[in-house]
Design a protein around this motif. Sequence first.
Motif, short mmCIF file in Angstrom:
data_model
loop_
_atom_site.label_atom_id
_atom_site.label_comp_id
_atom_site.label_asym_id
_atom_site.label_seq_id
_atom_site.Cartn_x
_atom_site.Cartn_y
_atom_site.Cartn_z
N TRP A 137 0.83 -1.21 0.00
CA TRP A 137 0.00 0.00 0.00
C TRP A 137 0.87 1.26 0.00
N PHE A 138 0.47 2.22 -0.82
CA PHE A 138 1.18 3.49 -0.89
C PHE A 138 0.16 4.62 -0.86
N ARG A 139 0.22 5.45 0.19
CA ARG A 139 -0.63 6.64 0.29
C ARG A 139 0.22 7.87 0.00
N PHE A 140 -0.28 8.75 -0.87
CA PHE A 140 0.48 9.95 -1.19
C PHE A 140 -0.47 11.00 -1.75
N ALA A 141 -0.40 12.19 -1.21
CA ALA A 141 -1.18 13.34 -1.68
C ALA A 141 -2.67 13.02 -1.83
N GLY A 142 -3.20 12.20 -0.92
CA GLY A 142 -4.62 11.83 -0.97
C GLY A 142 -4.92 10.63 -1.85
N TRP A 143 -3.93 10.13 -2.58
CA TRP A 143 -4.10 8.99 -3.47
C TRP A 143 -3.70 7.70 -2.75
N LEU A 144 -4.20 6.56 -3.26
CA LEU A 144 -3.85 5.26 -2.70
C LEU A 144 -3.57 4.30 -3.84
N LEU A 145 -2.38 3.68 -3.79
CA LEU A 145 -2.03 2.66 -4.78
C LEU A 145 -1.91 1.32 -4.09
N ASP A 146 -2.63 0.33 -4.63
CA ASP A 146 -2.50 -1.06 -4.20
C ASP A 146 -1.55 -1.73 -5.19
N ALA A 147 -0.33 -2.05 -4.76
CA ALA A 147 0.68 -2.58 -5.67
C ALA A 147 0.40 -4.01 -6.10
N VAL A 148 -0.51 -4.71 -5.43
CA VAL A 148 -0.85 -6.07 -5.81
C VAL A 148 -1.93 -6.07 -6.89
N THR A 149 -3.03 -5.37 -6.64
CA THR A 149 -4.11 -5.30 -7.64
C THR A 149 -3.85 -4.23 -8.69
N ARG A 150 -2.90 -3.32 -8.40
CA ARG A 150 -2.56 -2.20 -9.28
C ARG A 150 -3.69 -1.19 -9.41
N ASN A 151 -4.57 -1.15 -8.42
CA ASN A 151 -5.64 -0.16 -8.41
C ASN A 151 -5.11 1.14 -7.82
N LEU A 152 -5.34 2.24 -8.55
CA LEU A 152 -5.00 3.57 -8.08
C LEU A 152 -6.30 4.30 -7.77
#
Length: 242
Positions: A137-152
């Motif tokens: 999981w990566f949270r940045f500037a209000g965004w969220l990236l799931d590196a497994v499903t690749r959902n942004l």
Amino acid sequence: MNTTPEHLLVVDDDADIRDLLSRYLQENGYRVTAVADGRGMRAALAAGDPDLIVLDVMLPGEDGISLCRSVRARSQVPIIMLTARGDETDRIVGLEVGADDYVPKPFSPRELLARVKSVLRRSKALPPNLRRVELRWFRFAGWLLDAVTRNLTAPDGVVVPLGATEFKLLRTLLDHPGQVLTRDQLIELMLSRDADPFDRALDVQVSRLRQRLREDAREPSIIKTVRGQGYVLAAVVENAPP
């Protein structure tokens, strides 16, 4: 001095190729595990991490492209793809999903050995501060990236689709927040090898990713250009699930 031989995982449904590569690579100092399909590959990975995977594209059941994508979502183990197809599009697809090299069949064991040595050498060449940290999981500037499903996911909850190269670019930047990455470093981290088809397109990919992130093209606040050097992810990154 560590004398443990490097471990190679060979995945190919052709028994003759498996036997040939196993013998040849072992004769050249490697420890080799050889399996016939995705199921065998997953079992081998569960038993321990190899130093490199030699992966055939044309496999029964789940193909090599899908398996490469699955491995790359959670690991940076080097991958060399084998294929009977010489089409450049297939080669680029393999590289885009995370392969480090691409060897068309038929090939000589000697050629593959040279590629194995080269990829292993490159994988160890990156300085520690540029090696990927395996996080989901990566949270940045209000965004969220799931590196497994690749959902942004955008700050307003909308899921934004990412192309394979856009994902790899974003993931690379997120792994190194606040660190200026040169063009060469970005290409090396994203593709490892045969980056030429994407070299001239790197700025285009950055522009597209900025559009996905709803950035002002004239004054981007998340992915900034450092003139004469490269790009930097300027946002604070948190590694936490939603």
